[in-house]
Design a protein around this motif. Sequence first.
Motif, mmCIF file in Angstrom:
data_model
loop_
_atom_site.group_PDB
_atom_site.id
_atom_site.type_symbol
_atom_site.label_atom_id
_atom_site.label_comp_id
_atom_site.label_asym_id
_atom_site.label_seq_id
_atom_site.Cartn_x
_atom_site.Cartn_y
_atom_site.Cartn_z
ATOM 1 N N UNK A 1 0.835 -1.455 0.044
ATOM 2 C CA UNK A 1 -0.115 0.010 -0.071
ATOM 3 C C UNK A 1 0.960 1.356 0.072
ATOM 4 N N UNK A 2 0.326 1.675 -1.120
ATOM 5 C CA UNK A 2 1.422 3.830 -1.205
ATOM 6 C C UNK A 2 1.067 4.655 -0.547
ATOM 7 N N UNK A 3 -0.520 4.488 -0.575
ATOM 8 C CA UNK A 3 -1.087 6.313 0.062
ATOM 9 C C UNK A 3 -3.087 5.628 -0.261
ATOM 10 N N UNK A 4 -3.080 6.589 0.559
ATOM 11 C CA UNK A 4 -4.556 6.132 0.874
ATOM 12 C C UNK A 4 -5.139 8.046 1.498
ATOM 13 N N UNK A 5 -6.107 8.699 0.570
ATOM 14 C CA UNK A 5 -7.100 9.519 0.777
ATOM 15 C C UNK A 5 -8.387 9.642 1.276
ATOM 16 N N UNK B 1 7.245 10.041 0.451
ATOM 17 C CA UNK B 1 7.478 10.241 1.628
ATOM 18 C C UNK B 1 5.854 10.419 2.740
ATOM 19 N N UNK B 2 5.039 11.645 1.993
ATOM 20 C CA UNK B 2 3.840 12.002 2.724
ATOM 21 C C UNK B 2 2.989 10.810 2.346
ATOM 22 N N UNK B 3 3.409 10.291 1.829
ATOM 23 C CA UNK B 3 2.187 9.233 0.980
ATOM 24 C C UNK B 3 1.936 7.952 1.680
ATOM 25 N N UNK B 4 3.646 7.380 2.146
ATOM 26 C CA UNK B 4 3.888 6.312 2.633
ATOM 27 C C UNK B 4 3.049 6.764 4.176
ATOM 28 N N UNK B 5 3.163 7.851 4.842
ATOM 29 C CA UNK B 5 2.387 8.036 6.787
ATOM 30 C C UNK B 5 1.280 8.058 6.284
ATOM 31 N N UNK B 6 0.094 8.638 4.911
ATOM 32 C CA UNK B 6 -0.949 8.693 4.723
ATOM 33 C C UNK B 6 -1.376 7.292 4.991
ATOM 34 N N UNK B 7 -0.251 6.015 4.267
ATOM 35 C CA UNK B 7 -1.053 4.447 4.092
ATOM 36 C C UNK B 7 -0.849 4.038 5.645
ATOM 37 N N UNK B 8 -0.479 5.013 6.392
ATOM 38 C CA UNK B 8 -0.188 4.241 7.902
ATOM 39 C C UNK B 8 -1.592 5.191 8.593
ATOM 40 N N UNK B 9 -2.153 6.169 7.942
ATOM 41 C CA UNK B 9 -2.525 7.373 8.736
ATOM 42 C C UNK B 9 -3.627 6.877 8.721
ATOM 43 N N UNK C 1 -2.256 -4.902 7.054
ATOM 44 C CA UNK C 1 -1.095 -5.568 6.090
ATOM 45 C C UNK C 1 -0.622 -3.571 4.997
ATOM 46 N N UNK C 2 -1.941 -3.288 5.111
ATOM 47 C CA UNK C 2 -1.364 -1.811 4.554
ATOM 48 C C UNK C 2 -0.689 -1.444 5.775
ATOM 49 N N UNK C 3 -1.136 -0.897 6.682
ATOM 50 C CA UNK C 3 0.272 -0.334 7.368
ATOM 51 C C UNK C 3 1.761 -1.075 7.174
ATOM 52 N N UNK C 4 1.580 -2.539 8.063
ATOM 53 C CA UNK C 4 3.182 -3.000 7.764
ATOM 54 C C UNK C 4 3.326 -3.145 6.276
ATOM 55 N N UNK C 5 3.080 -2.705 5.426
ATOM 56 C CA UNK C 5 3.490 -2.478 4.247
ATOM 57 C C UNK C 5 4.122 -1.075 4.134
#
Length: 448
Positions: A3-7, A276-284, A341-345
């Motif tokens: 998972x690379x990004x989430x909006x 970097x911002x996208x990877x943090x969004x994927x976690x959050x 899984x998304x957060x781990x990835x």
Amino acid sequence: MLTLAAYRLETQQLIEKELESSWLELTIAIDAWLAGKGVEKLAADTGVFTSKTPGATGTFERSNISIESGSLIEVSLIEPTMDGHTFRTNLALTKFDGVIVFYLTLSASNAGDMVAPTSFYPRCPSLIRDILKLRKDWHFGGSEIPPAKEILLVGKKSAETLVEYLLSNTRSLPVTVVSELDGEPIWNELPEKLSNDLAGLSSVVRIDADASWELNNLLGKPRSCYLGAVRIYWPLRADSQDPSELRSKIWTAERLLSSDTDGKGLSRFTTSLRRQVMSIAALSVDAPLQIRKIKREHSHARLAQLEAKADANSEELELARLYIEENETLKDDLESAKKEIAKQSARADAAEYAIEVLKSAEDDDSVDTIDVTEKAYVNEVSFYKKTHSKPSYDVLVRISDCGHNSWQTANKADKATKGIERLEGRLDWKGLYHCGSCQGGGVWKVIW
């Protein structure tokens, strides 16, 4: 699948007329985006399309659920890349209890069966920018999400407004601040590029010199941003409004331009920050609860229809009840597993960036803190890079050695000479040389 990004974009509660008109505009935007990708049969549940990747074919799936209290549209788009990797875009649009929520994730998988490191460089989907234009009240958590364009702040008063927002404990999105050097960013396209790349995930604010100095006065030097620097400010903890608790990361003009020997520094920086911002969004950023609520209500409505047609004690009806209950349980378990899984990835990229942020915080009082008093001394060799031109002089920034060995005597570089004099306050050098290899603006070496 990584998972690379989430909006996630949400509205406030809307009246019926506005709810329906916005829903229609959003569905039209989704169809237009799919058509732009090459999908021809927009109403189909599944299909293939000619990908923008030459010689490749993509696939898509689409589902629609309508219940009394709302609707759900889900789309999954799978596209190959030039190097054989696979990108997947999943989106969900919900209308439930008078609120519209748009949710989108980007993910990718490696090419073939192999164990090998791979770097993915996702881009903000154009659909995000299109949807941001449709409403002015999109928000995520406690933060409004502005359109994908820079916010220009001029003067001391504007800096006070910015600081108030940065210190708000309801702010849930980062703010990326771009400062000016002699009236311009170090790269002219920088604010526009960042606002496009970070759309939906971060505000991009451009501040002039007066706002920069007032920001320094209000937040202190370790959290300042001036002389062409870029700084990203992360949200504060909910229980704090203390400037000392404001986490951030800075890139000084010297640091950014020192790595721009090939004229591609802007692209490298924006790509790195975006990732970097996208990877943090994927976690959050989690999926909206409305998706599960709509699906659950839909399942129960189907069961009610079945009960109305059959004997309530029939074996078939009991099996249907068991099936729906088990199916909902499995979906909940699957959703939880997908989130984990998304957060781990995304955790590796986010952790790497978190370490960088911590290092930056430690270095803010030394390496990364902007020092306007630094001057060149006798027998010193210093290097300068041109950022832009004024009518009578070039605007220069001191940088590290570019590493090239193609220095040419530059006795007639009048605008560069005036730029160095303006920066250093002196002209008593022993030699002035221009680099013949550096691109993206002139690089000069001065021996004092």
